[in-house]
Design a protein around this motif. Structure first.
Motif, PDB file in Angstrom:
ATOM      1  N   LEU A  25     -13.774  -5.266   4.493  1.00 21.37           N
ATOM      2  CA  LEU A  25     -14.488  -5.383   3.221  1.00 21.37           C
ATOM      3  C   LEU A  25     -13.850  -4.506   2.151  1.00 21.37           C
ATOM      4  O   LEU A  25     -13.816  -4.859   0.968  1.00 21.37           O
ATOM      5  N   ALA A  26     -13.340  -3.346   2.581  1.00 26.13           N
ATOM      6  CA  ALA A  26     -12.784  -2.386   1.630  1.00 26.13           C
ATOM      7  C   ALA A  26     -11.351  -2.724   1.221  1.00 26.13           C
ATOM      8  O   ALA A  26     -10.992  -2.596   0.045  1.00 26.13           O
ATOM      9  N   ILE A  27     -10.503  -3.154   2.194  1.00 23.89           N
ATOM     10  CA  ILE A  27      -9.083  -3.324   1.884  1.00 23.89           C
ATOM     11  C   ILE A  27      -8.625  -4.777   1.959  1.00 23.89           C
ATOM     12  O   ILE A  27      -7.457  -5.069   1.670  1.00 23.89           O
ATOM     13  N   GLY A  28      -9.514  -5.680   2.360  1.00 25.74           N
ATOM     14  CA  GLY A  28      -9.140  -7.086   2.464  1.00 25.74           C
ATOM     15  C   GLY A  28      -8.848  -7.494   3.896  1.00 25.74           C
ATOM     16  O   GLY A  28      -8.753  -6.650   4.800  1.00 25.74           O
ATOM     17  N   ASN A  29      -8.688  -8.765   4.103  1.00 28.60           N
ATOM     18  CA  ASN A  29      -8.490  -9.316   5.440  1.00 28.60           C
ATOM     19  C   ASN A  29      -7.035  -9.144   5.862  1.00 28.60           C
ATOM     20  O   ASN A  29      -6.214 -10.062   5.773  1.00 28.60           O
ATOM     21  N   THR A  30      -6.691  -7.935   6.337  1.00 24.90           N
ATOM     22  CA  THR A  30      -5.316  -7.625   6.687  1.00 24.90           C
ATOM     23  C   THR A  30      -5.254  -6.954   8.047  1.00 24.90           C
ATOM     24  O   THR A  30      -5.688  -5.810   8.205  1.00 24.90           O
ATOM     25  N   LEU A  31      -4.739  -7.654   9.033  1.00 21.17           N
ATOM     26  CA  LEU A  31      -4.619  -7.107  10.383  1.00 21.17           C
ATOM     27  C   LEU A  31      -3.634  -5.935  10.437  1.00 21.17           C
ATOM     28  O   LEU A  31      -3.934  -4.916  11.076  1.00 21.17           O
ATOM     29  N   PRO A  32      -2.457  -6.028   9.782  1.00 24.04           N
ATOM     30  CA  PRO A  32      -1.555  -4.864   9.778  1.00 24.04           C
ATOM     31  C   PRO A  32      -2.212  -3.624   9.183  1.00 24.04           C
ATOM     32  O   PRO A  32      -1.981  -2.504   9.661  1.00 24.04           O
ATOM     33  N   GLY A  33      -3.039  -3.809   8.158  1.00 22.93           N
ATOM     34  CA  GLY A  33      -3.740  -2.672   7.566  1.00 22.93           C
ATOM     35  C   GLY A  33      -4.669  -2.002   8.564  1.00 22.93           C
ATOM     36  O   GLY A  33      -4.771  -0.766   8.612  1.00 22.93           O
ATOM     37  N   LEU A  34      -5.355  -2.812   9.378  1.00 25.37           N
ATOM     38  CA  LEU A  34      -6.218  -2.260  10.416  1.00 25.37           C
ATOM     39  C   LEU A  34      -5.417  -1.436  11.418  1.00 25.37           C
ATOM     40  O   LEU A  34      -5.825  -0.335  11.809  1.00 25.37           O
ATOM     41  N   PHE A  35      -4.277  -1.980  11.850  1.00 24.56           N
ATOM     42  CA  PHE A  35      -3.447  -1.249  12.805  1.00 24.56           C
ATOM     43  C   PHE A  35      -3.005   0.095  12.224  1.00 24.56           C
ATOM     44  O   PHE A  35      -3.020   1.121  12.915  1.00 24.56           O
ATOM     45  N   VAL A  36      -2.608   0.101  10.975  1.00 22.49           N
ATOM     46  CA  VAL A  36      -2.158   1.336  10.334  1.00 22.49           C
ATOM     47  C   VAL A  36      -3.277   2.365  10.288  1.00 22.49           C
ATOM     48  O   VAL A  36      -3.087   3.546  10.618  1.00 22.49           O
ATOM     49  N   LEU A  37      -4.480   1.940   9.902  1.00 25.91           N
ATOM     50  CA  LEU A  37      -5.594   2.882   9.780  1.00 25.91           C
ATOM     51  C   LEU A  37      -6.017   3.440  11.130  1.00 25.91           C
ATOM     52  O   LEU A  37      -6.318   4.632  11.250  1.00 25.91           O
ATOM     53  N   PHE A  38      -6.037   2.599  12.166  1.00 24.91           N
ATOM     54  CA  PHE A  38      -6.391   3.101  13.498  1.00 24.91           C
ATOM     55  C   PHE A  38      -5.319   4.052  14.023  1.00 24.91           C
ATOM     56  O   PHE A  38      -5.631   5.074  14.651  1.00 24.91           O
ATOM     57  N   ALA A  39      -4.043   3.733  13.765  1.00 29.28           N
ATOM     58  CA  ALA A  39      -2.964   4.626  14.187  1.00 29.28           C
ATOM     59  C   ALA A  39      -3.053   5.959  13.457  1.00 29.28           C
ATOM     60  O   ALA A  39      -2.834   7.031  14.049  1.00 29.28           O
ATOM     61  N   LEU A  40      -3.392   5.920  12.171  1.00 30.08           N
ATOM     62  CA  LEU A  40      -3.564   7.159  11.405  1.00 30.08           C
ATOM     63  C   LEU A  40      -4.732   7.979  11.937  1.00 30.08           C
ATOM     64  O   LEU A  40      -4.664   9.219  11.979  1.00 30.08           O
ATOM     65  N   ALA A  41      -5.812   7.309  12.351  1.00 26.97           N
ATOM     66  CA  ALA A  41      -6.960   8.024  12.929  1.00 26.97           C
ATOM     67  C   ALA A  41      -6.521   8.783  14.180  1.00 26.97           C
ATOM     68  O   ALA A  41      -6.899   9.947  14.387  1.00 26.97           O
ATOM     69  N   ALA A  42      -5.705   8.135  15.030  1.00 26.05           N
ATOM     70  CA  ALA A  42      -5.217   8.791  16.239  1.00 26.05           C
ATOM     71  C   ALA A  42      -4.300   9.969  15.900  1.00 26.05           C
ATOM     72  O   ALA A  42      -4.367  11.026  16.534  1.00 26.05           O
ATOM     73  N   LEU A  43      -3.437   9.798  14.891  1.00 27.91           N
ATOM     74  CA  LEU A  43      -2.551  10.891  14.491  1.00 27.91           C
ATOM     75  C   LEU A  43      -3.343  12.068  13.933  1.00 27.91           C
ATOM     76  O   LEU A  43      -3.012  13.235  14.177  1.00 27.91           O
ATOM     77  N   SER A  79      -3.080   4.992  21.791  1.00 27.34           N
ATOM     78  CA  SER A  79      -4.045   5.246  20.721  1.00 27.34           C
ATOM     79  C   SER A  79      -3.664   4.597  19.400  1.00 27.34           C
ATOM     80  O   SER A  79      -4.383   4.740  18.408  1.00 27.34           O
ATOM     81  N   SER A  80      -2.548   3.855  19.368  1.00 24.25           N
ATOM     82  CA  SER A  80      -2.090   3.287  18.101  1.00 24.25           C
ATOM     83  C   SER A  80      -2.670   1.904  17.822  1.00 24.25           C
ATOM     84  O   SER A  80      -2.525   1.381  16.723  1.00 24.25           O
ATOM     85  N   ALA A  81      -3.322   1.306  18.813  1.00 21.90           N
ATOM     86  CA  ALA A  81      -3.859  -0.044  18.637  1.00 21.90           C
ATOM     87  C   ALA A  81      -5.271   0.004  18.069  1.00 21.90           C
ATOM     88  O   ALA A  81      -5.909   1.063  17.996  1.00 21.90           O
ATOM     89  N   ILE A  82      -5.767  -1.154  17.656  1.00 24.83           N
ATOM     90  CA  ILE A  82      -7.154  -1.263  17.200  1.00 24.83           C
ATOM     91  C   ILE A  82      -8.056  -1.204  18.431  1.00 24.83           C
ATOM     92  O   ILE A  82      -7.991  -2.080  19.294  1.00 24.83           O
ATOM     93  N   GLY A  83      -8.873  -0.175  18.525  1.00 27.13           N
ATOM     94  CA  GLY A  83      -9.726  -0.039  19.696  1.00 27.13           C
ATOM     95  C   GLY A  83     -10.368   1.326  19.772  1.00 27.13           C
ATOM     96  O   GLY A  83     -10.229   2.162  18.871  1.00 27.13           O
ATOM     97  N   LYS A  84     -11.047   1.562  20.896  1.00 23.87           N
ATOM     98  CA  LYS A  84     -11.803   2.798  21.072  1.00 23.87           C
ATOM     99  C   LYS A  84     -10.905   4.019  21.257  1.00 23.87           C
ATOM    100  O   LYS A  84     -11.318   5.138  20.950  1.00 23.87           O
TER     101      LYS A  84
END
Length: 307
Positions: A25-43, A79-84
Motif C-alpha cells: 500500500l505504501a510503495i506499490g505492488n513491487t515484489l523486488p521492493g518487498l525483498f529489499v525491505l525484508f533484507a534491510l530488516a535482517a541487516l 534472512s534475506s527472503a520475504i518471511g519470518k
C-alpha cells in the motif's frame, strides 16, 4: 476492501501476509521492493546484534564480531527472503540490544527497547519469545547488580513483572506448538510429533533416534551437518560453514572459557541460558537439516559473542 484485506490473526505466517500488504500500500505492488525491505530488516537486526556486543563486551573484537553478525553466509541467505526469518532477526537483535543497555544501566528507555523487541518476536515466533523471556528473567534476577541500592530496589520491583511476563510467553508458546496439557508424557508426545513432521525431503536425519539421544546431541547444533551427513549441494555448503564455525570456536576456545568465568554477568548469563534452551528445544524437535540451518540463525549471532 478496506481493513478486511488484512484479516487476523496478526501473528506468525499471517503476520507476514499483512505486513507485505501494508508495504505494498505504501510503495506499490513491487515484489523486488518487498525483498529489499525484508533484507534491510535482517541487516538492521545484524547491526543491533553488533551494537549489543559493543555495549556488553567493550573490550571484545568488535571488528570480527561485526563481520560475522552482518556477513555470516547462513544469516545473509536465510534472512534475506520475504518471511519470518528477517523479522525474527530484527526483533531478536532489538531485544538483545535493549537487554545489553539494561545490564549497563537500568533505565525506562532500555526496558522499553527490550520489551518492544520481545513483543515483535512474540508476534513472529511465540516459542522464541518464551525462550527470550526466561533468558532475560533468570540473569536479571540472579546476576550481579550494578548501580547500588537504587538499582537493587528497581530489580526487586521488576522481577515479579518479568516472571509473570515469562509465564505468559511460555503459555502462548505452548498454545502455538500444540502443547496444552501439563503432564510430561503429553510433552514428549508433542515433541516426537514435531520431530516426525520435520522429517521430509532429502534433509531428514535422526529418524529413528530417541528423544534422549536427540537432546544429547544439542551441544553440536551449531556445527551440523557434519561432512558425513551431507546428502546434497545445499547441505554441502551448510557443512562447509559449520566446519568453519567449529574451527573458529576451537581457535577462540580460551576466549569462551574467559567469558564463561564471568557467568554471573547478566548479559553473559542471558546468552548461556538462551543458547541452552534453544539448543535443547531444537535438537529435540527438529530432524531436518534445512530447517535446522535456517532457524539456528536465531541463536548463532548471540552465541558467537562469547568467542
Amino acid at each position: 476492501s478496506g481493513w478486511t484485506a488484512f484479516p487476523p490473526p496478526f501473528s506468525s505466517t499471517n503476520l507476514i501476509n499483512n505486513v507485505c500488504g501494508f508495504i505494498m500500500l505504501a510503495i506499490g505492488n513491487t515484489l523486488p521492493g518487498l525483498f529489499v525491505l525484508f533484507a534491510l530488516a535482517a541487516l538492521w537486526g545484524g547491526y543491533l546484534f553488533y551494537r549489543a556486543f559493543c555495549i556488553a563486551f567493550p573490550t571484545g573484537d568488535t571488528t570480527m564480531y561485526g563481520m560475522l553478525a552482518l556477513l555470516l553466509p547462513s544469516n545473509l541467505f536465510w534472512s534475506s527472503a520475504i518471511g519470518k526469518d528477517a523479522l525474527a532477526q530484527l526483533f531478536i537483535g532489538l531485544a538483545a540490544f535493549g537487554f545489553a543497555k539494561v545490564c549497563q544501566k537500568l533505565e525506562t528507555r532500555s526496558i522499553l527497547i527490550c520489551a518492544m523487541g520481545t513483543a515483535g518476536v512474540l508476534a513472529v515466533r511465540p516459542h522464541i519469545a518464551a525462550m527470550l523471556g526466561v533468558a532475560f528473567t533468570l540473569p536479571f534476577a540472579l546476576g550481579k547488580s550494578r548501580g547500588g541500592s537504587k538499582n537493587l530496589a528497581a530489580k526487586i520491583l521488576l522481577v515479579p513483572i518479568l516472571v509473570g511476563a515469562s509465564l505468559l510467553l511460555i503459555s502462548q508458546a505452548g498454545e502455538f506448538v500444540g502443547l496444552e496439557a501439563a503432564d510430561s508424557q503429553s510433552g514428549i508426545d508433542t515433541v516426537d510429533r514435531l520431530t516426525r513432521s520435520t522429517q521430509i525431503g532429502g534433509s531428514a536425519f535422526n529418524e529413528e533416534q530417541s528423544l534422549l539421544m536427540r537432546v544429547a546431541e544439542a551441544p553440536f547444533l551449531m556445527f551440523r551437518p557434519f561432512p558425513w551427513e551431507v546428502s546434497g549441494g545445499m547441505a554441502a555448503v551448510a557443512s562447509v560453514e559449520a566446519l568453519g564455525l567449529l574451527w573458529f570456536a576451537w581457535k577462540r576456545r580460551r576466549r569462551l572459557l574467559a567469558a564463561l568465568q564471568n557467568w554471573r554477568e547478566p548479559f553473559v548469563a542471558f546468552i548461556l541460558v538462551y543458547s541452552l534452551i534453544f539448543s535443547v528445544a531444537f535438537a529435540a524437535a527438529t530432524s531436518n537439516f534445512g530447517i535446522l540451518v535456517r532457524e539456528r540463525i536465531m541463536m548463532v549471532p548471540l552465541l558467537l559473542m562469547l568467542f
